[in-house]
Design a protein around this motif. Structure first.
Motif, PDB file in Angstrom:
ATOM      1  N   ILE A  43       0.948  -1.179  -0.215  1.00 54.49           N
ATOM      2  CA  ILE A  43       0.181  -0.079   0.039  1.00 54.49           C
ATOM      3  C   ILE A  43       0.726   1.249  -0.027  1.00 54.49           C
ATOM      4  CG2 ILE A  43      -1.729   1.530   1.319  1.00 54.49           C
ATOM      5  CD1 ILE A  43      -3.029  -1.500   2.165  1.00 54.49           C
ATOM      6  N   GLU A  44       1.853   1.235   0.743  1.00 53.22           N
ATOM      7  CA  GLU A  44       2.944   2.416   0.864  1.00 53.22           C
ATOM      8  C   GLU A  44       3.554   2.673  -0.458  1.00 53.22           C
ATOM      9  OE1 GLU A  44       6.673   3.666   3.341  1.00 53.22           O
ATOM     10  OE2 GLU A  44       4.939   2.698   4.502  1.00 53.22           O
ATOM     11  N   LYS A  45       4.240   1.495  -0.767  1.00 50.89           N
ATOM     12  CA  LYS A  45       5.082   1.800  -2.081  1.00 50.89           C
ATOM     13  C   LYS A  45       4.136   2.178  -3.314  1.00 50.89           C
ATOM     14  CE  LYS A  45       8.740  -0.543  -4.670  1.00 50.89           C
ATOM     15  NZ  LYS A  45       9.748  -1.555  -4.477  1.00 50.89           N
ATOM     16  N   MET A  46       2.966   1.611  -3.323  1.00 49.37           N
ATOM     17  CA  MET A  46       1.917   1.792  -4.620  1.00 49.37           C
ATOM     18  C   MET A  46       1.365   3.290  -4.250  1.00 49.37           C
ATOM     19  SD  MET A  46       2.396  -0.477  -6.979  1.00 49.37           S
ATOM     20  CE  MET A  46       4.383  -0.275  -6.622  1.00 49.37           C
ATOM     21  N   SER A  47       1.361   3.889  -3.223  1.00 50.41           N
ATOM     22  CA  SER A  47       0.573   5.022  -3.000  1.00 50.41           C
ATOM     23  C   SER A  47      -0.815   4.807  -3.117  1.00 50.41           C
ATOM     24  CB  SER A  47       0.936   6.236  -3.696  1.00 50.41           C
ATOM     25  OG  SER A  47       2.521   6.574  -3.618  1.00 50.41           O
ATOM     26  N   LEU A  48      -1.364   3.959  -2.401  1.00 50.13           N
ATOM     27  CA  LEU A  48      -2.801   3.315  -2.597  1.00 50.13           C
ATOM     28  C   LEU A  48      -3.641   3.860  -1.415  1.00 50.13           C
ATOM     29  CD1 LEU A  48      -2.362  -0.370  -3.568  1.00 50.13           C
ATOM     30  CD2 LEU A  48      -2.951   1.577  -5.138  1.00 50.13           C
ATOM     31  N   ASP A  49      -4.675   4.317  -1.459  1.00 49.68           N
ATOM     32  CA  ASP A  49      -5.617   4.892  -0.794  1.00 49.68           C
ATOM     33  C   ASP A  49      -6.434   3.649  -0.170  1.00 49.68           C
ATOM     34  OD1 ASP A  49      -6.803   6.509   1.101  1.00 49.68           O
ATOM     35  OD2 ASP A  49      -8.357   7.333  -0.534  1.00 49.68           O
ATOM     36  N   LEU A  50      -5.880   2.785   0.457  1.00 48.12           N
ATOM     37  CA  LEU A  50      -6.532   1.572   0.914  1.00 48.12           C
ATOM     38  C   LEU A  50      -6.171   1.377   2.467  1.00 48.12           C
ATOM     39  CD1 LEU A  50      -6.194  -0.763  -2.059  1.00 48.12           C
ATOM     40  CD2 LEU A  50      -8.271   0.237  -1.340  1.00 48.12           C
ATOM     41  N   GLN A  51      -6.975   0.515   3.178  1.00 47.75           N
ATOM     42  CA  GLN A  51      -6.334  -0.241   4.403  1.00 47.75           C
ATOM     43  C   GLN A  51      -6.189  -1.685   3.959  1.00 47.75           C
ATOM     44  OE1 GLN A  51      -6.149   1.749   7.091  1.00 47.75           O
ATOM     45  NE2 GLN A  51      -6.755   3.436   5.725  1.00 47.75           N
ATOM     46  N   PRO A  52      -5.109  -2.353   4.764  1.00 48.30           N
ATOM     47  CA  PRO A  52      -5.006  -3.540   4.714  1.00 48.30           C
ATOM     48  C   PRO A  52      -5.812  -4.658   4.659  1.00 48.30           C
ATOM     49  CG  PRO A  52      -3.396  -2.312   6.014  1.00 48.30           C
ATOM     50  CD  PRO A  52      -4.301  -1.426   6.157  1.00 48.30           C
ATOM     51  N   GLU A  53      -6.790  -4.356   5.619  1.00 49.74           N
ATOM     52  CA  GLU A  53      -8.060  -5.074   5.682  1.00 49.74           C
ATOM     53  C   GLU A  53      -8.929  -5.140   4.278  1.00 49.74           C
ATOM     54  OE1 GLU A  53      -8.696  -1.517   8.129  1.00 49.74           O
ATOM     55  OE2 GLU A  53      -7.429  -3.306   8.312  1.00 49.74           O
ATOM     56  N   ASN A  54      -8.899  -4.103   3.575  1.00 50.49           N
ATOM     57  CA  ASN A  54      -9.581  -4.019   2.416  1.00 50.49           C
ATOM     58  C   ASN A  54      -9.010  -4.683   1.220  1.00 50.49           C
ATOM     59  OD1 ASN A  54     -11.344  -2.473   3.859  1.00 50.49           O
ATOM     60  ND2 ASN A  54     -10.699  -0.646   3.164  1.00 50.49           N
TER      61      ASN A  54
END
Length: 84
Positions: A43-54
């Motif tokens: 998530i951090e490396k790809m700059s995604l606006d997501l939570q790990p549980e999603n």
């Protein structure tokens, strides 16, 4: 899934995580990395606006559980994880 004894640290080379054709990550990473930590890194490396549980990771026909580790699934060099 049976709990495996924690092995020695081994570097998994060129582990691929695929999301979309243009959202992929290739990383050298320890086999002692938890699936939750791998999701956070992705998530951090790809700059995604997501939570790990999603997000859900799949490899070798199995969904990877957050509380387990890469070694739990016998993930080796140059394997791919699919992100959904």
């Amino acid at each position: 899934m049976k709990q495996k004894k924690e092995p020695d640290m081994v570097l998994i080379k060129e582990l691929k995580i695929r999301l979309l054709p243009d959202k992929n990550m290739t990383e050298d990473i320890s086999n002692l990395t938890s699936i939750r930590d791998l999701k956070n890194m992705f998530i951090e490396k790809m700059s995604l606006d997501l939570q790990p549980e999603n997000i859900r990771f799949f490899c070798l026909g199995k969904e990877l559980q957050d509380d387990l580790f890469l070694y739990s699934y016998d993930i080796k060099d140059e394997m791919a994880i699919q992100c959904m």
